[in-house]
Design a protein around this motif. Structure first.
Motif, PDB file in Angstrom:
ATOM      1  N   UNK A   1      40.303  43.936  57.989  1.00  0.00           N
ATOM      2  CA  UNK A   1      39.812  44.949  56.971  1.00  0.00           C
ATOM      3  C   UNK A   1      40.978  44.979  55.739  1.00  0.00           C
ATOM      4  N   UNK A   2      42.245  45.417  56.374  1.00  0.00           N
ATOM      5  CA  UNK A   2      43.356  45.600  55.685  1.00  0.00           C
ATOM      6  C   UNK A   2      43.685  44.197  54.912  1.00  0.00           C
ATOM      7  N   UNK A   3      43.677  43.138  55.644  1.00  0.00           N
ATOM      8  CA  UNK A   3      43.918  41.855  54.714  1.00  0.00           C
ATOM      9  C   UNK A   3      42.943  41.708  53.596  1.00  0.00           C
ATOM     10  N   UNK A   4      41.783  42.029  53.794  1.00  0.00           N
ATOM     11  CA  UNK A   4      40.570  41.629  52.720  1.00  0.00           C
ATOM     12  C   UNK A   4      40.831  42.732  51.867  1.00  0.00           C
ATOM     13  N   UNK A   5      41.283  43.824  51.893  1.00  0.00           N
ATOM     14  CA  UNK A   5      41.580  44.975  50.903  1.00  0.00           C
ATOM     15  C   UNK A   5      42.826  44.414  50.180  1.00  0.00           C
ATOM     16  N   UNK A   6      43.850  44.119  50.880  1.00  0.00           N
ATOM     17  CA  UNK A   6      44.977  43.459  50.183  1.00  0.00           C
ATOM     18  C   UNK A   6      44.743  42.285  49.234  1.00  0.00           C
ATOM     19  N   UNK A   7      43.664  41.442  49.786  1.00  0.00           N
ATOM     20  CA  UNK A   7      43.470  40.283  49.145  1.00  0.00           C
ATOM     21  C   UNK A   7      42.724  40.583  47.896  1.00  0.00           C
ATOM     22  N   UNK A   8      41.723  41.578  47.756  1.00  0.00           N
ATOM     23  CA  UNK A   8      41.034  42.038  46.698  1.00  0.00           C
ATOM     24  C   UNK A   8      42.126  42.637  45.729  1.00  0.00           C
ATOM     25  N   UNK A   9      42.928  43.402  46.210  1.00  0.00           N
ATOM     26  CA  UNK A   9      44.112  43.969  45.350  1.00  0.00           C
ATOM     27  C   UNK A   9      45.100  43.292  44.756  1.00  0.00           C
ATOM     28  N   UNK A  10      45.250  42.027  45.474  1.00  0.00           N
ATOM     29  CA  UNK A  10      46.165  41.082  45.104  1.00  0.00           C
ATOM     30  C   UNK A  10      46.135  39.937  44.655  1.00  0.00           C
ATOM     31  N   UNK A  11      44.798  39.820  44.473  1.00  0.00           N
ATOM     32  CA  UNK A  11      44.294  38.277  44.181  1.00  0.00           C
ATOM     33  C   UNK A  11      44.942  37.707  42.943  1.00  0.00           C
ATOM     34  N   UNK A  12      45.548  38.266  42.094  1.00  0.00           N
ATOM     35  CA  UNK A  12      46.085  38.246  40.869  1.00  0.00           C
ATOM     36  C   UNK A  12      47.437  37.331  40.966  1.00  0.00           C
ATOM     37  N   UNK A  13      47.884  37.497  42.207  1.00  0.00           N
ATOM     38  CA  UNK A  13      49.226  36.857  42.692  1.00  0.00           C
ATOM     39  C   UNK A  13      48.957  35.599  43.224  1.00  0.00           C
ATOM     40  N   UNK A  14      47.711  35.460  43.435  1.00  0.00           N
ATOM     41  CA  UNK A  14      47.385  33.695  43.880  1.00  0.00           C
ATOM     42  C   UNK A  14      47.404  32.739  42.861  1.00  0.00           C
ATOM     43  N   UNK A  15      48.345  31.562  43.234  1.00  0.00           N
ATOM     44  CA  UNK A  15      48.326  30.677  42.072  1.00  0.00           C
ATOM     45  C   UNK A  15      48.051  29.270  42.837  1.00  0.00           C
TER      46      UNK A  15
END
Length: 186
Positions: A54-68
């Motif tokens: 759950x923490x991982x997916x929350x972080x993924x949602x919040x930091x998706x903009x860092x994905x290149x």
């Protein structure tokens, strides 16, 4: 969606970075089982694994903009994040166990030799009395008021009717002399 092509996952994560909740939902559906599986292999505990996922997916949602997508694949990005979170949880858990062990050892009753401590205190007290006798009377008065009477330097000066600078000098000189007599270094 479980076996979505890598490019499709990349696109979903890019859309997620733009706030697209539907894209995130599809991304979650496509990657959740692998993320949870990886975490569960590392943590073993099901409840903790689900919490970390759950923490991982929350972080993924919040930091998706860092994905290149030019630097790597979305699935690798999320699995790396999951691995790091799981390892962090393992380390935190180990650190907690280590702290508990240290506290437990510290709280164990230790053997206490009342007689030895009484003798030690008495010997130290006698050493201090002998050292105090080497001080001049004005130094002894100042030290007695400050350390046995608990007075500040200003209060010592007022009590003895002397200037503050004189009281400070007497206390300093007395402490130097006591250190020498008692063999105290630093």
């Amino acid at each position: 969606m479980e076996d979505a092509p890598a490019a499709e996952l990349d696109a979903l994560l890019v859309r997620t970075a733009q706030g697209d909740q539907q894209a995130f939902s599809l991304f979650y559906d496509a990657t959740a089982s692998r993320v949870l599986g990886l975490i569960r292999r590392l943590l073993v505990d099901t409840a903790q694994s689900e919490e970390v996922a759950q923490e991982v997916f929350l972080e993924a949602w919040q930091s998706a903009a860092r994905f290149d997508p030019n630097k790597g694949r979305a699935q690798t990005w999320i699995l790396t994040m999951a691995h790091r979170r799981a390892v962090d949880r393992i380390r935190a858990s180990q650190a907690s166990r280590d702290r508990d062990a240290v506290v437990g050892m510290r709280d164990l009753p230790t053997a206490y030799d009342q007689v030895a401590e009484t003798v030690e205190v008495r010997v130290e007290h006698e050493r201090v009395e002998v050292a105090m006798r080497t001080l001049s009377e004005p130094q002894r008065q100042a030290i007695t008021l400050a350390y046995y009477g608990g007075l500040s330097q200003s209060e010592v000066a007022a009590q003895l009717g002397i200037p503050l600078g004189t009281a400070k000098t007497r206390l300093r000189d007395a402490m130097i002399r006591l250190r020498e007599e008692l063999g105290v270094t630093t």
